[in-house]
Design a protein around this motif. Sequence first.
Motif, PDB file in Angstrom:
ATOM      1  N   ALA A 199       0.835  -1.202   0.000  1.00  0.00           N
ATOM      2  CA  ALA A 199       0.000   0.000   0.000  1.00  0.00           C
ATOM      3  C   ALA A 199       0.871   1.253   0.000  1.00  0.00           C
ATOM      4  CB  ALA A 199      -0.942   0.005   1.203  1.00  0.00           C
ATOM      5  N   ILE A 200       1.921   1.252   0.805  1.00  0.00           N
ATOM      6  CA  ILE A 200       2.820   2.407   0.856  1.00  0.00           C
ATOM      7  C   ILE A 200       3.476   2.627  -0.503  1.00  0.00           C
ATOM      8  CG2 ILE A 200       4.985   3.287   1.840  1.00  0.00           C
ATOM      9  CD1 ILE A 200       4.106   1.912   4.490  1.00  0.00           C
ATOM     10  N   LEU A 201       3.885   1.548  -1.141  1.00  0.00           N
ATOM     11  CA  LEU A 201       4.533   1.672  -2.450  1.00  0.00           C
ATOM     12  C   LEU A 201       3.587   2.191  -3.532  1.00  0.00           C
ATOM     13  CD1 LEU A 201       6.689  -1.573  -2.353  1.00  0.00           C
ATOM     14  CD2 LEU A 201       7.526   0.792  -2.247  1.00  0.00           C
ATOM     15  N   MET A 202       2.280   2.134  -3.288  1.00  0.00           N
ATOM     16  CA  MET A 202       1.294   2.661  -4.236  1.00  0.00           C
ATOM     17  C   MET A 202       1.153   4.181  -4.146  1.00  0.00           C
ATOM     18  SD  MET A 202      -1.776  -0.073  -3.873  1.00  0.00           S
ATOM     19  CE  MET A 202      -1.493  -1.802  -4.077  1.00  0.00           C
ATOM     20  N   LEU A 203       1.626   4.784  -3.068  1.00  0.00           N
ATOM     21  CA  LEU A 203       1.497   6.224  -2.883  1.00  0.00           C
ATOM     22  C   LEU A 203       2.419   6.939  -3.854  1.00  0.00           C
ATOM     23  CD1 LEU A 203       1.496   6.202   1.006  1.00  0.00           C
ATOM     24  CD2 LEU A 203      -0.488   6.304  -0.504  1.00  0.00           C
ATOM     25  N   LYS A 204       1.894   7.961  -4.519  1.00  0.00           N
ATOM     26  CA  LYS A 204       2.656   8.628  -5.577  1.00  0.00           C
ATOM     27  C   LYS A 204       3.172  10.015  -5.192  1.00  0.00           C
ATOM     28  CE  LYS A 204       1.429   5.812  -9.217  1.00  0.00           C
ATOM     29  NZ  LYS A 204       1.665   4.509  -8.682  1.00  0.00           N
ATOM     30  N   THR A 205       2.486  10.697  -4.296  1.00  0.00           N
ATOM     31  CA  THR A 205       2.854  12.080  -3.976  1.00  0.00           C
ATOM     32  C   THR A 205       2.934  12.270  -2.463  1.00  0.00           C
ATOM     33  OG1 THR A 205       0.572  12.869  -3.820  1.00  0.00           O
ATOM     34  CG2 THR A 205       1.592  12.889  -6.024  1.00  0.00           C
ATOM     35  N   LYS A 206       3.518  13.396  -2.072  1.00  0.00           N
ATOM     36  CA  LYS A 206       3.538  13.725  -0.638  1.00  0.00           C
ATOM     37  C   LYS A 206       2.121  13.883  -0.112  1.00  0.00           C
ATOM     38  CE  LYS A 206       7.919  16.150  -0.356  1.00  0.00           C
ATOM     39  NZ  LYS A 206       8.559  17.442  -0.090  1.00  0.00           N
ATOM     40  N   ASP A 207       1.242  14.470  -0.919  1.00  0.00           N
ATOM     41  CA  ASP A 207      -0.161  14.628  -0.487  1.00  0.00           C
ATOM     42  C   ASP A 207      -0.806  13.263  -0.247  1.00  0.00           C
ATOM     43  OD1 ASP A 207      -0.111  17.397  -0.463  1.00  0.00           O
ATOM     44  OD2 ASP A 207      -0.940  17.583  -2.493  1.00  0.00           O
ATOM     45  N   ASP A 208      -0.513  12.298  -1.125  1.00  0.00           N
ATOM     46  CA  ASP A 208      -1.007  10.927  -0.913  1.00  0.00           C
ATOM     47  C   ASP A 208      -0.490  10.385   0.417  1.00  0.00           C
ATOM     48  OD1 ASP A 208      -2.152  11.001  -3.456  1.00  0.00           O
ATOM     49  OD2 ASP A 208      -0.682   9.643  -4.365  1.00  0.00           O
ATOM     50  N   CYS A 209       0.799  10.614   0.689  1.00  0.00           N
ATOM     51  CA  CYS A 209       1.403  10.136   1.935  1.00  0.00           C
ATOM     52  C   CYS A 209       0.753  10.789   3.146  1.00  0.00           C
ATOM     53  CB  CYS A 209       2.902  10.403   1.935  1.00  0.00           C
ATOM     54  SG  CYS A 209       3.823   9.380   0.764  1.00  0.00           S
ATOM     55  N   TYR A 210       0.557  12.096   3.084  1.00  0.00           N
ATOM     56  CA  TYR A 210      -0.092  12.792   4.201  1.00  0.00           C
ATOM     57  C   TYR A 210      -1.473  12.206   4.467  1.00  0.00           C
ATOM     58  CZ  TYR A 210       3.280  16.550   5.078  1.00  0.00           C
ATOM     59  OH  TYR A 210       4.385  17.263   5.449  1.00  0.00           O
ATOM     60  N   ALA A 211      -2.254  12.008   3.419  1.00  0.00           N
ATOM     61  CA  ALA A 211      -3.615  11.490   3.590  1.00  0.00           C
ATOM     62  C   ALA A 211      -3.600  10.072   4.155  1.00  0.00           C
ATOM     63  CB  ALA A 211      -4.365  11.520   2.253  1.00  0.00           C
ATOM     64  N   PHE A 212      -2.765   9.215   3.588  1.00  0.00           N
ATOM     65  CA  PHE A 212      -2.704   7.823   4.029  1.00  0.00           C
ATOM     66  C   PHE A 212      -2.235   7.725   5.477  1.00  0.00           C
ATOM     67  CE2 PHE A 212      -0.332   3.802   4.508  1.00  0.00           C
ATOM     68  CZ  PHE A 212      -1.346   2.896   4.227  1.00  0.00           C
ATOM     69  N   PHE A 213      -1.110   8.366   5.772  1.00  0.00           N
ATOM     70  CA  PHE A 213      -0.545   8.229   7.116  1.00  0.00           C
ATOM     71  C   PHE A 213      -1.352   8.962   8.174  1.00  0.00           C
ATOM     72  CE2 PHE A 213       3.080   6.689   4.700  1.00  0.00           C
ATOM     73  CZ  PHE A 213       3.403   5.559   5.440  1.00  0.00           C
ATOM     74  N   GLU A 214      -2.078   9.993   7.781  1.00  0.00           N
ATOM     75  CA  GLU A 214      -2.974  10.649   8.741  1.00  0.00           C
ATOM     76  C   GLU A 214      -4.056   9.678   9.198  1.00  0.00           C
ATOM     77  OE1 GLU A 214      -6.163  14.339   9.007  1.00  0.00           O
ATOM     78  OE2 GLU A 214      -4.592  14.430   7.494  1.00  0.00           O
ATOM     79  N   ASP A 215      -4.513   8.842   8.282  1.00  0.00           N
ATOM     80  CA  ASP A 215      -5.533   7.854   8.626  1.00  0.00           C
ATOM     81  C   ASP A 215      -4.956   6.645   9.359  1.00  0.00           C
ATOM     82  OD1 ASP A 215      -7.483   9.417   7.461  1.00  0.00           O
ATOM     83  OD2 ASP A 215      -7.672   8.199   5.651  1.00  0.00           O
ATOM     84  N   VAL A 216      -3.731   6.262   9.022  1.00  0.00           N
ATOM     85  CA  VAL A 216      -3.152   5.030   9.547  1.00  0.00           C
ATOM     86  C   VAL A 216      -2.433   5.226  10.887  1.00  0.00           C
ATOM     87  CG1 VAL A 216      -1.405   3.254   9.064  1.00  0.00           C
ATOM     88  CG2 VAL A 216      -2.944   3.993   7.256  1.00  0.00           C
ATOM     89  N   CYS A 217      -1.816   6.362  11.071  1.00  0.00           N
ATOM     90  CA  CYS A 217      -0.983   6.601  12.258  1.00  0.00           C
ATOM     91  C   CYS A 217      -1.528   7.765  13.079  1.00  0.00           C
ATOM     92  CB  CYS A 217       0.446   6.961  11.843  1.00  0.00           C
ATOM     93  SG  CYS A 217       1.330   5.678  10.963  1.00  0.00           S
ATOM     94  N   THR A 218      -1.144   7.774  14.342  1.00  0.00           N
ATOM     95  CA  THR A 218      -1.435   8.945  15.163  1.00  0.00           C
ATOM     96  C   THR A 218      -0.385  10.008  14.859  1.00  0.00           C
ATOM     97  OG1 THR A 218      -0.028   8.261  17.005  1.00  0.00           O
ATOM     98  CG2 THR A 218      -2.330   7.484  17.035  1.00  0.00           C
ATOM     99  N   LEU A 219      -0.679  11.239  15.220  1.00  0.00           N
ATOM    100  CA  LEU A 219       0.280  12.326  15.045  1.00  0.00           C
ATOM    101  C   LEU A 219       1.558  12.025  15.818  1.00  0.00           C
ATOM    102  CD1 LEU A 219       0.879  15.057  13.827  1.00  0.00           C
ATOM    103  CD2 LEU A 219      -0.269  16.113  15.773  1.00  0.00           C
ATOM    104  N   ARG A 220       1.421  11.479  17.006  1.00  0.00           N
ATOM    105  CA  ARG A 220       2.591  11.136  17.829  1.00  0.00           C
ATOM    106  C   ARG A 220       3.460  10.082  17.125  1.00  0.00           C
ATOM    107  NH1 ARG A 220       1.965  10.466  23.975  1.00  0.00           N
ATOM    108  NH2 ARG A 220       3.896  11.549  24.340  1.00  0.00           N
ATOM    109  N   GLU A 221       2.838   9.066  16.528  1.00  0.00           N
ATOM    110  CA  GLU A 221       3.599   8.033  15.820  1.00  0.00           C
ATOM    111  C   GLU A 221       4.359   8.626  14.631  1.00  0.00           C
ATOM    112  OE1 GLU A 221       0.744   4.152  16.687  1.00  0.00           O
ATOM    113  OE2 GLU A 221       0.220   5.539  15.050  1.00  0.00           O
ATOM    114  N   LEU A 222       3.688   9.475  13.872  1.00  0.00           N
ATOM    115  CA  LEU A 222       4.346  10.105  12.724  1.00  0.00           C
ATOM    116  C   LEU A 222       5.501  10.989  13.167  1.00  0.00           C
ATOM    117  CD1 LEU A 222       1.303  11.016  10.469  1.00  0.00           C
ATOM    118  CD2 LEU A 222       3.099   9.346   9.995  1.00  0.00           C
ATOM    119  N   ASN A 223       5.301  11.754  14.229  1.00  0.00           N
ATOM    120  CA  ASN A 223       6.369  12.606  14.736  1.00  0.00           C
ATOM    121  C   ASN A 223       7.555  11.773  15.216  1.00  0.00           C
ATOM    122  OD1 ASN A 223       5.252  15.125  14.200  1.00  0.00           O
ATOM    123  ND2 ASN A 223       4.119  15.162  16.112  1.00  0.00           N
TER     124      ASN A 223
END
Length: 104
Positions: free
Chosen positions: A18-42
């Motif tokens: 799924a991660i390898l399917m992401l094409k842009t930073k915006d895609d990454c922001y959207a995906f990881f915002e849903d998958v991870c908490t802000l603390r995990e991303l930080n």
Amino acid sequence: MSNLKKLQSKQLDEFFEAILMLKTKDDCYAFFEDVCTLRELNSISQRLEVAKLLKIRKTYNEIELETGASTATISRVNRSLQFGAEGYELVLDALIAKDLKGKK
């Protein structure tokens, strides 16, 4: 054998696919915002920054001041750089070069 290889599963394989399917930073922001908490991303992004600074030979004190990372986190990242699966090495040189290019 790395710890991740021990954790290898269909579920984790699918997550990485799924991660390898992401094409842009915006895609990454959207995906990881849903998958991870802000603390995990930080935490993850902080570890990557710590790895970059260790790679360019900053001291623990400099890294702690620059990133806010604890010495325990810095030490853990340093162990990964020294004895890990070389995952950081897959991206660090390119990220450091990009940083240097951006500063010119």
